[in-house]
Motif scaffolding. Structure first.
Motif, PDB file in Angstrom:
ATOM      1  N   THR B 353       1.059 -19.605 -14.228  1.00 26.36           N
ATOM      2  CA  THR B 353       2.018 -20.685 -14.520  1.00 26.36           C
ATOM      3  C   THR B 353       1.900 -21.798 -13.482  1.00 26.36           C
ATOM      4  OG1 THR B 353       3.655 -19.508 -13.249  1.00 26.36           O
ATOM      5  CG2 THR B 353       3.662 -19.123 -15.634  1.00 26.36           C
ATOM      6  N   SER B 354       0.806 -21.830 -12.851  1.00 26.20           N
ATOM      7  CA  SER B 354       0.497 -22.858 -11.842  1.00 26.20           C
ATOM      8  C   SER B 354       0.980 -22.505 -10.440  1.00 26.20           C
ATOM      9  CB  SER B 354       1.045 -24.223 -12.255  1.00 26.20           C
ATOM     10  OG  SER B 354       1.406 -25.003 -11.159  1.00 26.20           O
ATOM     11  N   SER B 355       2.017 -21.660 -10.322  1.00 28.59           N
ATOM     12  CA  SER B 355       2.478 -21.329  -8.964  1.00 28.59           C
ATOM     13  C   SER B 355       2.958 -19.889  -8.900  1.00 28.59           C
ATOM     14  CB  SER B 355       3.598 -22.280  -8.537  1.00 28.59           C
ATOM     15  OG  SER B 355       4.731 -22.066  -9.370  1.00 28.59           O
ATOM     16  N   ILE B 356       3.059 -19.394  -7.692  1.00 27.54           N
ATOM     17  CA  ILE B 356       3.549 -18.030  -7.483  1.00 27.54           C
ATOM     18  C   ILE B 356       4.350 -18.026  -6.184  1.00 27.54           C
ATOM     19  CG2 ILE B 356       1.405 -17.320  -6.320  1.00 27.54           C
ATOM     20  CD1 ILE B 356       1.846 -14.518  -7.465  1.00 27.54           C
ATOM     21  N   LYS B 357       5.484 -17.292  -6.212  1.00 24.66           N
ATOM     22  CA  LYS B 357       6.330 -17.264  -5.022  1.00 24.66           C
ATOM     23  C   LYS B 357       5.797 -16.210  -4.049  1.00 24.66           C
ATOM     24  CE  LYS B 357      11.081 -17.286  -3.477  1.00 24.66           C
ATOM     25  NZ  LYS B 357      12.477 -17.016  -3.807  1.00 24.66           N
ATOM     26  N   VAL B 358       5.517 -16.637  -2.870  1.00 23.15           N
ATOM     27  CA  VAL B 358       5.045 -15.733  -1.818  1.00 23.15           C
ATOM     28  C   VAL B 358       6.023 -15.863  -0.657  1.00 23.15           C
ATOM     29  CG1 VAL B 358       3.186 -15.189  -0.232  1.00 23.15           C
ATOM     30  CG2 VAL B 358       2.660 -16.001  -2.517  1.00 23.15           C
ATOM     31  N   HIS B 368      -2.030 -28.253  -9.271  1.00 23.47           N
ATOM     32  CA  HIS B 368      -0.925 -27.674 -10.068  1.00 23.47           C
ATOM     33  C   HIS B 368      -1.331 -27.405 -11.512  1.00 23.47           C
ATOM     34  CE1 HIS B 368       2.352 -28.377  -7.010  1.00 23.47           C
ATOM     35  NE2 HIS B 368       1.322 -29.039  -6.518  1.00 23.47           N
ATOM     36  N   HIS B 369      -2.571 -26.997 -11.724  1.00 18.09           N
ATOM     37  CA  HIS B 369      -3.031 -26.657 -13.069  1.00 18.09           C
ATOM     38  C   HIS B 369      -2.299 -25.436 -13.591  1.00 18.09           C
ATOM     39  CE1 HIS B 369      -6.271 -29.311 -14.129  1.00 18.09           C
ATOM     40  NE2 HIS B 369      -6.853 -29.167 -12.948  1.00 18.09           N
ATOM     41  N   PRO B 381     -13.987 -19.094 -13.254  1.00 16.54           N
ATOM     42  CA  PRO B 381     -14.423 -20.453 -13.572  1.00 16.54           C
ATOM     43  C   PRO B 381     -13.308 -21.492 -13.394  1.00 16.54           C
ATOM     44  CG  PRO B 381     -15.226 -18.933 -15.240  1.00 16.54           C
ATOM     45  CD  PRO B 381     -14.269 -18.172 -14.375  1.00 16.54           C
ATOM     46  N   ASN B 382     -12.054 -21.065 -13.645  1.00 18.28           N
ATOM     47  CA  ASN B 382     -10.936 -21.991 -13.453  1.00 18.28           C
ATOM     48  C   ASN B 382     -10.544 -22.112 -11.985  1.00 18.28           C
ATOM     49  OD1 ASN B 382     -10.572 -22.627 -16.169  1.00 18.28           O
ATOM     50  ND2 ASN B 382      -9.247 -20.852 -16.529  1.00 18.28           N
ATOM     51  N   SER B 383     -11.031 -21.183 -11.185  1.00 18.33           N
ATOM     52  CA  SER B 383     -10.673 -21.104  -9.765  1.00 18.33           C
ATOM     53  C   SER B 383      -9.155 -21.048  -9.604  1.00 18.33           C
ATOM     54  CB  SER B 383     -11.253 -22.295  -9.005  1.00 18.33           C
ATOM     55  OG  SER B 383     -11.334 -21.987  -7.640  1.00 18.33           O
ATOM     56  N   CYS B 384      -8.591 -20.096 -10.316  1.00 17.31           N
ATOM     57  CA  CYS B 384      -7.133 -19.978 -10.364  1.00 17.31           C
ATOM     58  C   CYS B 384      -6.602 -19.293  -9.094  1.00 17.31           C
ATOM     59  CB  CYS B 384      -6.745 -19.181 -11.615  1.00 17.31           C
ATOM     60  SG  CYS B 384      -4.992 -18.901 -11.753  1.00 17.31           S
ATOM     61  N   ASN B 385      -5.825 -20.026  -8.309  1.00 20.40           N
ATOM     62  CA  ASN B 385      -5.310 -19.460  -7.048  1.00 20.40           C
ATOM     63  C   ASN B 385      -4.342 -18.318  -7.299  1.00 20.40           C
ATOM     64  OD1 ASN B 385      -6.777 -21.304  -5.656  1.00 20.40           O
ATOM     65  ND2 ASN B 385      -5.058 -22.628  -5.098  1.00 20.40           N
TER      66      ASN B 385
END
Lengths: 173, 738
Positions: B353-358, B368-369, B381-385
């Protein structure tokens, strides 16, 4: 012997000192012998025969030749030794000189080779080929593969080609 | 007559005998004193007076590339010195200064200072001069024979190091100092092997301390040092350097560096940092910007310090001495560890969802993809953090740290080059005991720790060689003076990090990154390339980034691994936009050089490309009637085609132009090459055909309207024969933001 013959005269000293005998226990009385003046005695040289003179001369000549030969041999040996030493020094000098020349030449060769390598570096070659000669890199279509597994052949019937096989192939797939 | 010696005579004889014996004892005693007690001292004194002993420097060993091309070589040279204490007149001083300035181009002030030090018996004027310069000096001395310059000037043997290719691989090879000892790079690391044993020339001296002729000279030859054969390949290194120079120009970066490694052995085939320096003049500053900045400084001390810093900076081999946050390239190792440990499979999905709470804050994907639900085959391939943060958290800090260490990020690689940066626990990375959830999460997408480029490429290569972490090396062989091999470096496997199966899975995943992911600009038609891009912020410089790419090819049988890092790019500021195109061009050139045949897919073969037909021998009418997939331009009044451009079988675009010549001596039709940059594929094609040229599409081609041309093989404005095929490189700007 030869020495004695060559002397015409010689002095002969008369030494006739008495040996006194001794036969008793008491000290013997020595009666001094009357002193005699030594006399010079003239010895006459033996007259040599002509044969002896010739022999003597020949012997002297042989001796002179021998001495001269030995002397010459010594001189020649010394001369040869000096010459060989000079020659050795000369050769050493030449070797040293040539070694120095070789070293200089090697040094120049390294320098020139490095200059050459710098001139024909890939960078310069590519730049010249591309910009000056208008060349481009080889393309796939320019590569031909040769299949050597079977011989090439052409079948001709009545002057017309009916079949052929060539090992040359540029199919990249 | 028997006459007895008188008493007086006996006395005299006895006295004479005693005196004779005493004299004899004295003589023998003195002889013993001179020969035995003081013998060594007198011998040395005599030798010093009678002999001149000159040390002859040994030539350093040669450095070759892997194909025995000379990269560094020493040769005999000369060193010129003077004995200022023998200078008698001012005229001699003037002649000396004039001569040295005119022959060697030395600074007059410096030479004058040396000439005026008349208390000194030895002042070095210049070393490493060649035979030509020596001859000029000797001629000068002869010209001024009456001034007896020959008694003041001395010439000793010396050696000179030549680097024929100038700046080629300069940060790897390094250079030597004035004493012929290594100062940087391999020259420093292998100094003891490269240095030979010095020789001596002992020459007899005459009463005037002048050398006597050659026959009084004894020479002990110097022994040349051992030579090195590198794993560096001249051609590969050339391609790497050329592309890095272009990378700096294209992205206006501060510098760029790259490594090319043999995946299977760990041998370094190419290693470069740009800008670099000329090995023949290492003390010259080559960056114009830096030079101008130094020139602007007014304080002398500050200036000197800046010059020193600039020199050390240009000598620095950044691929082993600099560390950086690797960013998203590191996701490869998180994925590999997660797959190996069964934390995830290739089917495991995660919804981004573009972000994660850490802990108490949110971590986001790049720009913010929102990537949505995806498997690792899409997340990479998306390099999703957020995907990799989740995977990192799932595996836990112990497992993460285990693989962090196993991939070699906690130790130096052990490459045979000096000044490799060594990781320090607690400083360059968080050890497991100090790692919290925030550190683990950030580290999972390549932040909060530092790695060197050589560590990165060694780890990436392990994914391509079945999971083996190799020890990288640069020196292949050490040779003696006669070329015999003294030692040879064998490839060393440090450890098996992951299984072969996981490595194969990773290779497939990495191929996807290049085919359609953030590394699509590294795509080369005909080759399967596996890779990953990364963009990391430089904490030390605020807003600046390092854009990088790491990968290997061909994916089905990996041979070479490539790492490219662009430091502080001002344009194309991501790994996908800035580094991947460079890597793509490097792969294209090097794989062709290594005779790796391109294997085109049907799609690649049919996409808007045809091969030019063979029109030679055909009639003009027939050619015109056949011209459905190309345009024909006929030159000449003949009836049949004699030659054509482009040649038969050459790739050309559909609808491209073929120029046919029908007369033997027809003049070639030339045209001016148009500017084909900044265009889509169809625009570039149209522009080229209108000018009488064809194009060959290279680089990223996914999404024909999203790729823009940025480079052409023949520069705009050049004259070329009409019909020529110009290679145009395209770059995608879509989804390359990492």
């Amino acid at each position: 012997m030869a020495q004695q013959n060559t002397n015409a005269y010689a002095y002969n000293y008369n030494r006739n000192a008495k040996i006194v005998s001794y036969n008793g226990s008491a000290a013997p009385k020595v009666k001094p012998a009357p002193q005699k003046k030594p006399q010079l005695e003239l010895v006459k040289k033996t007259r040599l025969t002509a044969q002896q003179v010739r022999q003597q001369t020949a012997a002297e000549t042989r001796k002179t030749i021998k001495v001269m030969c030995v002397a010459m041999a010594i001189l020649m040996f010394m001369a040869l030794a000096i010459y060989s030493r000079l020659k050795l020094d000369e050769i050493n000098r030449e070797i040293s000189s040539v070694e120095k020349k070789i070293e200089l030449a090697q040094s120049d060769a390294v320098k020139l080779n490095n200059e050459l390598n710098a001139i024909v570096s890939i960078n310069n070659v590519e730049e010249y080929a591309t910009n000056e000669l208008g060349m481009t890199k080889i393309q796939d279509y320019q590569v031909y593969y040769i299949d050597m597994s079977s011989d090439d052949y052409v079948a001709v019937v009545n002057g017309e080609k009916v079949a052929s096989h060539s090992g040359i192939n540029n199919d990249k797939k | 007559m028997n006459k007895k010696p008188t008493k007086k005579m006996e006395d005299r004889s006895f006295k004479a005998f005693v005196i004779f014996c005493a004299a004899l004892i004295l003589l023998i005693g003195n002889l013993f004193w001179i020969q035995v007690i003081k013998g060594e001292e007198y011998r040395l004194k005599a030798e010093r007076n009678q002999l001149s002993d000159t040390i002859v420097a040994a030539n350093r060993g040669t450095i070759y590339d892997s194909n025995m091309k000379v990269l560094a070589q020493s040769a005999s040279a000369w060193l010129v010195y003077i004995n200022p204490s023998k200078i008698k007149t001012d005229e001699q001083k003037t002649l000396l200064v004039d001569g040295f300035v005119s022959i060697f181009g030395l600074d007059a002030e410096t030479v004058t200072k040396k000439v005026n030090r008349q208390q000194s018996g030895y002042e070095k004027i210049i070393g490493q001069i060649d035979n030509d310069q020596k001859a000029k000096l000797q001629e000068y001395i002869s010209q001024h024979k009456d001034k007896k310059l020959g008694t003041i000037i001395g010439i000793d043997p010396d050696t000179k190091r030549y680097y024929p290719l100038g700046s080629f691989a300069s940060t790897v090879i390094g250079f030597t100092g004035s004493e012929d000892t290594g100062r940087a790079g391999l020259e420093l690391k292998y100094n003891s092997k490269l240095t030979g044993s010095p020789g001596r020339i002992i020459t007899a001296q005459n009463a005037l301390a002048g050398d006597m002729p050659n026959d009084y000279e004894t020479t002990y030859d110097a022994e040349q040092g051992n030579s090195l054969v590198l794993t560096i390949d001249e051609v590969i290194q050339y391609y790497l350097e050329q592309q890095l120079i272009q990378a700096v120009e294209e992205t206006q970066a501060k510098n760029a560096y790259g490594i090319i490694m043999d995946v299977k052995t760990g041998a370094i085939l190419g290693m470069a940092t740009v800008p670099d320096y000329d090995l023949n003049s290492p003390y010259k500053i080559y960056s114009t910007k830096v030079e101008e900045a130094i020139a602007a400084l007014e304080d002398a001390n500050e200036k000197q310090q800046a010059e020193t810093n600039a020199l050390y900076s240009q000598w620095r081999n950044r691929t082993i001495s600099d560390s950086y946050e690797p960013g998203s390239v590191f996701k490869l190792f998180v994925a590999a560890a997660a797959l190996e440990e069964g934390v995830m499979t290739t089917e495991t999905t995660y919804n981004c969802t573009s972000s994660i709470k850490v802990a108490n804050y949110y971590q986001h994907c790049f720009n913010h993809h929102v990537h949505g639900t995806q498997t690792v085959a899409e997340a990479l391939p998306n390099s999703c953090n957020t995907f990799f943060i989740t995977m990192g958290q799932k595996m836990g800090k112990e497992t993460f740290s285990k693989y962090f260490e196993a991939f070699g990020f906690t130790e130096a690689t052990g490459i045979d080059l000096p000044s490799e940066a060594i990781p320090v626990a607690g400083k360059t990375y968080y050890p497991v005991e100090k790692m919290g959830i925030a550190e683990l999460s950030s580290a999972s997408f390549g932040q909060t720790f530092q790695a060197t480029p050589i560590q990165m490429i060694t780890a990436v290569a392990s994914l391509g060689n079945g999971g083996k972490l190799m020890t990288p090396y640069v020196v292949k062989q050490v040779l003696d003076e006669n070329g015999n091999i003294l030692s040879e470096t064998k490839p060393t496997v440090k450890r098996q990090v992951i299984s072969q199966k996981t490595a194969q899975t990773m290779t497939k995943l990495m191929e996807g990154v290049v085919e359609w992911g953030t590394a699509k600009n590294a795509y080369v038609a005909g080759y399967h390339i596996a890779g990953k891009t990364g963009t990391s912020e430089k904490l030390s410089t605020g807003n600046e980034v390092i854009a990088s790419f790491a990968g290997f090819a061909p994916a089905d049988d990996p041979q070479i691994a490539v790492l490219i890092a662009v430091d502080e790019p001002q344009l194309y500021r991501t790994g996908g936009a800035g580094a991947a195109p460079i890597a793509g061009r490097i792969f294209e050139n090097i794989l062709a050089y290594l005779n790796v045949d391109p294997q085109y897919t049907d799609e690649e073969l049919t996409t808007a490309t045809v091969t030019a037909p063979n029109l030679i021998g055909a009639t003009v009418d027939k050619v015109k009637s056949q011209a459905s997939t190309f345009t024909v331009k006929v030159v000449g009044n003949g009836k049949t085609v004699i030659s054509q451009m482009p040649s038969s079988n050459q790739s050309m675009p559909k609808g491209g132009i073929i120029v046919v010549y029908t007369e033997e001596n027809a003049e070639r039709q030339n045209g001016t090459v148009p500017n084909l940059s900044g265009l889509t594929i169809s625009e570039a094609n149209r522009t080229a055909i209108n000018a009488g040229f064809n194009i060959k599409v290279a680089g990223a081609t996914q999404g024909a309207n999203q790729v823009i041309s940025y480079k052409q093989s023949i520069p705009a404005g050049n004259t070329a024969q009409q019909g020529t095929v110009i290679t145009v490189y395209f770059r995608s700007s879509e989804n390359v933001t990492d």
